[in-house]
Enzyme design. Structure first.
Site, PDB file in Angstrom:
ATOM      1  N   ARG A  50       0.932  -1.234  -0.018  1.00  0.00           N
ATOM      2  CA  ARG A  50      -0.074   0.282  -0.014  1.00  0.00           C
ATOM      3  C   ARG A  50       0.889   1.312  -0.014  1.00  0.00           C
ATOM      4  O   ARG A  50       0.607   2.300   0.514  1.00  0.00           O
ATOM      5  CB  ARG A  50      -1.055   0.075   1.230  1.00  0.00           C
ATOM      6  N   SER A  87     -11.124  -0.660   3.613  1.00  0.00           N
ATOM      7  CA  SER A  87     -10.457  -0.726   4.660  1.00  0.00           C
ATOM      8  C   SER A  87      -9.966   0.739   5.422  1.00  0.00           C
ATOM      9  O   SER A  87      -9.215   1.534   4.804  1.00  0.00           O
ATOM     10  CB  SER A  87      -9.259  -1.669   4.542  1.00  0.00           C
ATOM     11  N   GLU A  97      -5.736   4.066   6.860  1.00  0.00           N
ATOM     12  CA  GLU A  97      -5.385   3.946   5.382  1.00  0.00           C
ATOM     13  C   GLU A  97      -5.578   4.792   4.524  1.00  0.00           C
ATOM     14  O   GLU A  97      -4.477   5.465   3.752  1.00  0.00           O
ATOM     15  CB  GLU A  97      -5.908   2.641   4.770  1.00  0.00           C
TER      16      GLU A  97
HETATM   17  C1  FAD Z   1     -15.403  -0.406  -1.198  1.00  0.00           C
HETATM   18  C2  FAD Z   1     -13.831  -0.020  -1.394  1.00  0.00           C
HETATM   19  C3  FAD Z   1     -13.018  -1.284  -1.327  1.00  0.00           C
HETATM   20  C4  FAD Z   1     -11.586  -0.734  -1.498  1.00  0.00           C
HETATM   21  N1  FAD Z   1     -10.784  -2.196  -1.695  1.00  0.00           N
HETATM   22  C5  FAD Z   1      -9.511  -1.844  -1.998  1.00  0.00           C
HETATM   23  C6  FAD Z   1      -8.447  -3.060  -2.092  1.00  0.00           C
HETATM   24  O1  FAD Z   1      -9.054  -4.212  -2.002  1.00  0.00           O
HETATM   25  N2  FAD Z   1      -7.179  -2.988  -2.414  1.00  0.00           N
HETATM   26  C7  FAD Z   1      -6.704  -1.538  -2.511  1.00  0.00           C
HETATM   27  O2  FAD Z   1      -5.440  -1.569  -2.367  1.00  0.00           O
HETATM   28  N3  FAD Z   1      -7.478  -0.342  -2.131  1.00  0.00           N
HETATM   29  C8  FAD Z   1      -8.729  -0.626  -2.050  1.00  0.00           C
HETATM   30  N4  FAD Z   1      -9.617   0.310  -2.000  1.00  0.00           N
HETATM   31  C9  FAD Z   1      -8.967   1.940  -2.005  1.00  0.00           C
HETATM   32  C10 FAD Z   1      -9.074   2.380  -3.221  1.00  0.00           C
HETATM   33  O3  FAD Z   1     -10.164   1.972  -3.852  1.00  0.00           O
HETATM   34  C11 FAD Z   1      -7.866   2.611  -4.011  1.00  0.00           C
HETATM   35  O4  FAD Z   1      -6.927   3.282  -3.250  1.00  0.00           O
HETATM   36  C12 FAD Z   1      -8.090   3.308  -5.170  1.00  0.00           C
HETATM   37  O5  FAD Z   1      -6.850   3.245  -5.959  1.00  0.00           O
HETATM   38  C13 FAD Z   1      -8.197   4.995  -5.096  1.00  0.00           C
HETATM   39  O6  FAD Z   1      -8.610   5.462  -6.239  1.00  0.00           O
HETATM   40  P1  FAD Z   1      -9.300   6.778  -6.468  1.00  0.00           P
HETATM   41  O7  FAD Z   1      -9.393   7.286  -7.985  1.00  0.00           O
HETATM   42  O8  FAD Z   1     -10.664   6.887  -5.802  1.00  0.00           O
HETATM   43  O9  FAD Z   1      -8.209   7.887  -5.776  1.00  0.00           O
HETATM   44  P2  FAD Z   1      -8.564   8.706  -4.775  1.00  0.00           P
HETATM   45  O10 FAD Z   1      -9.064   8.574  -3.393  1.00  0.00           O
HETATM   46  O11 FAD Z   1      -9.280  10.110  -5.465  1.00  0.00           O
HETATM   47  O12 FAD Z   1      -7.290   9.439  -4.543  1.00  0.00           O
HETATM   48  C14 FAD Z   1      -6.150   8.908  -3.624  1.00  0.00           C
HETATM   49  C15 FAD Z   1      -4.791   9.320  -3.608  1.00  0.00           C
HETATM   50  O13 FAD Z   1      -4.375   9.205  -4.997  1.00  0.00           O
HETATM   51  C16 FAD Z   1      -4.067  10.557  -5.359  1.00  0.00           C
HETATM   52  N5  FAD Z   1      -4.164  10.609  -6.724  1.00  0.00           N
HETATM   53  C17 FAD Z   1      -5.284  10.024  -7.294  1.00  0.00           C
HETATM   54  N6  FAD Z   1      -5.272  10.052  -8.745  1.00  0.00           N
HETATM   55  C18 FAD Z   1      -4.037  10.528  -8.917  1.00  0.00           C
HETATM   56  C19 FAD Z   1      -3.188  10.839 -10.221  1.00  0.00           C
HETATM   57  N7  FAD Z   1      -3.702  10.519 -11.577  1.00  0.00           N
HETATM   58  N8  FAD Z   1      -1.841  11.385 -10.015  1.00  0.00           N
HETATM   59  C20 FAD Z   1      -1.486  11.539  -8.844  1.00  0.00           C
HETATM   60  N9  FAD Z   1      -1.911  11.378  -7.639  1.00  0.00           N
HETATM   61  C21 FAD Z   1      -3.570  10.806  -7.879  1.00  0.00           C
HETATM   62  C22 FAD Z   1      -4.994  11.654  -4.583  1.00  0.00           C
HETATM   63  O14 FAD Z   1      -4.347  12.517  -4.478  1.00  0.00           O
HETATM   64  C23 FAD Z   1      -4.912  10.959  -3.368  1.00  0.00           C
HETATM   65  O15 FAD Z   1      -3.614  11.211  -2.618  1.00  0.00           O
HETATM   66  C24 FAD Z   1     -10.976   0.209  -1.567  1.00  0.00           C
HETATM   67  C25 FAD Z   1     -12.158   1.441  -1.375  1.00  0.00           C
HETATM   68  C26 FAD Z   1     -13.089   1.100  -1.245  1.00  0.00           C
HETATM   69  C27 FAD Z   1     -14.170   2.466  -1.122  1.00  0.00           C
END
Ligand code: FAD
Length: 341
Positions: free
Chosen positions: A168, A241, A337
């Site tokens: 992570r 999580s 997280e």
């Molecule tokens: C129901 C649920 C289940 C999940 N299960 C998992 C799992 O099994 N495994 C896991 O690893 N994660 C899991 N997650 C967490 C999440 O899905 C991941 O971390 C995902 O990659 C976040 O993507 P996002 O576009 O929503 O990012 P955001 O939440 O919008 O951003 C997260 C971070 O990334 C940065 N960011 C986003 N896009 C970019 C970009 N293009 N360039 C630079 N920085 C950027 C943002 O600035 C921020 O710091 C889960 C979340 C939920 C709600």
């Protein structure tokens, strides 16, 4: 080059899966490299802080976002025409929905991403926290990442090794706010052996008489298991999580196991082991707790939920209560997280 549309005082309610109703002072969608450069120049000239927001599935908004919130709009998927079923490079725009990418690559006969099915979020965010699930981490499939460095206003192409990926974590997370990822290139195909040793996945496939499974059967199994355990953010606000599973020394894990024989412990290496944060939280009676519009999901103690009319501060209050109780009872420090903003 299309001019950017700048929205003022823009509600981020639809841009975070916890559903907190905070505002971005300014909000833009950049759909190509030139627009990313324009957005950075706009923030720079106005002295606005800049923050990238994907689908907001890994953030907790506790306040309005000052300056500029940048969302990436490129959701194209490009398959290298010289690729084979054995190995093909797939380049995806940062704005693509991750699970759509997984579905599309399997339709193209390319395996590798099936274990990462149904993880919410954008492709651009996947390398940031090195998303992982069911025995696979995205770092195993990343070929390169294209990103714009905000400080120097330079483009970089980072190889797999440059990303410094771990559980992570990545170089992008370490340097949060410094890079804008515009494209991710993955190496997919049959050179990746299918992985289904992970306990829940293996048992599910065995029960369905799907041994050995196809990549699509692994995807379907992962989706089914996830749907039975995790709340759908469209129905109930959550960020997956809420705490990392803590990694402790093997001595500490052995002592904890002796005091709490049912505590799940997973060896990491000879020095350390990962212990289940969800089990510790559950054992303290938090599962299903509701307070001030937030709570702990009734089926999974690791997931905190928002019932629709609270603020991000409320969920952090609840998280801090949990952190304190786990520290008191187990002597283990939990870490949140998602990124708290
Ligand atoms: C129901 C649920 C289940 C999940 N299960 C998992 C799992 O099994 N495994 C896991 O690893 N994660 C899991 N997650 C967490 C999440 O899905 C991941 O971390 C995902 O990659 C976040 O993507 P996002 O576009 O929503 O990012 P955001 O939440 O919008 O951003 C997260 C971070 O990334 C940065 N960011 C986003 N896009 C970019 C970009 N293009 N360039 C630079 N920085 C950027 C943002 O600035 C921020 O710091 C889960 C979340 C939920 C709600």
């Amino acid at each position: 080059m299309n001019a950017l549309s700048v929205h003022k005082q823009y509600s981020l309610r639809q841009h975070n899966t916890l559903g907190f109703d905070q505002l971005a002072e300014h909000f833009v969608v950049a759909s190509n490299d030139q627009q990313i450069e324009q957005a950075v120049a706009l923030a720079h000239s106005n002295k606005w802080p800049l923050r990238v927001i994907g689908e907001g599935s890994n953030i907790v908004l506790t306040q309005d976002i000052p300056g500029l919130a940048l969302h990436l709009g490129d959701d194209t998927i490009h398959y290298d025409a010289t690729g084979t079923a054995h190995q093909t490079l797939v380049s995806v725009g940062a704005g693509a929905n991750w699970d759509h990418l997984v579905h599309d690559t399997l339709l193209h006969g390319l395996n590798g991403l099936e274990n990462l099915s149904l993880i919410p979020g954008t492709a651009g965010a996947a390398p940031v926290q090195n998303i992982g699930a069911y025995g696979v981490e995205v770092k195993e499939l990343i070929e390169s990442v294209r990103a714009f460095h905000i400080g120097s206003q330079q483009w970089h192409e980072f190889s797999k090794d440059d990303g410094d990926y771990s559980y992570r974590h990545s170089m992008f997370k370490k340097n949060t706010g410094q890079y804008i990822i515009s494209k991710v290139t993955l190496s997919l195909g049959q050179q990746h052996a299918l992985k289904y040793a992970y306990k829940d996945l293996h048992s599910y496939l065995e029960e369905c008489h799907q041994m050995p499974p196809t990549p699509q059967q692994i995807r379907d199994a992962v989706i089914s298991i996830r749907q039975s355990k995790l709340p759908d953010p469209d129905l109930i606000g959550n960020a997956g999580s809420f705490f990392h599973n803590p990694i402790v020394s093997t001595q500490k894990s052995a002592a904890l196991k002796q005091a709490h024989p049912k505590l799940p412990v997973y060896p990491v290496d000879t020095q350390s082991a990962k212990i289940s944060a969800g089990w510790m939280i559950d054992s303290l009676g938090f599962k299903g707790v509701k307070q001030h519009g937030v709570g702990v999901y009734e089926k999974q103690a690791l997931v905190l939920v928002h019932f629709g009319d609270a603020s991000g501060e409320r969920i952090i209050e609840l998280a801090n209560q949990i952190i304190d109780r786990v520290q008191e009872r187990f002597g283990v420090q939990l870490h949140i997280e998602p990124l708290v903003i």
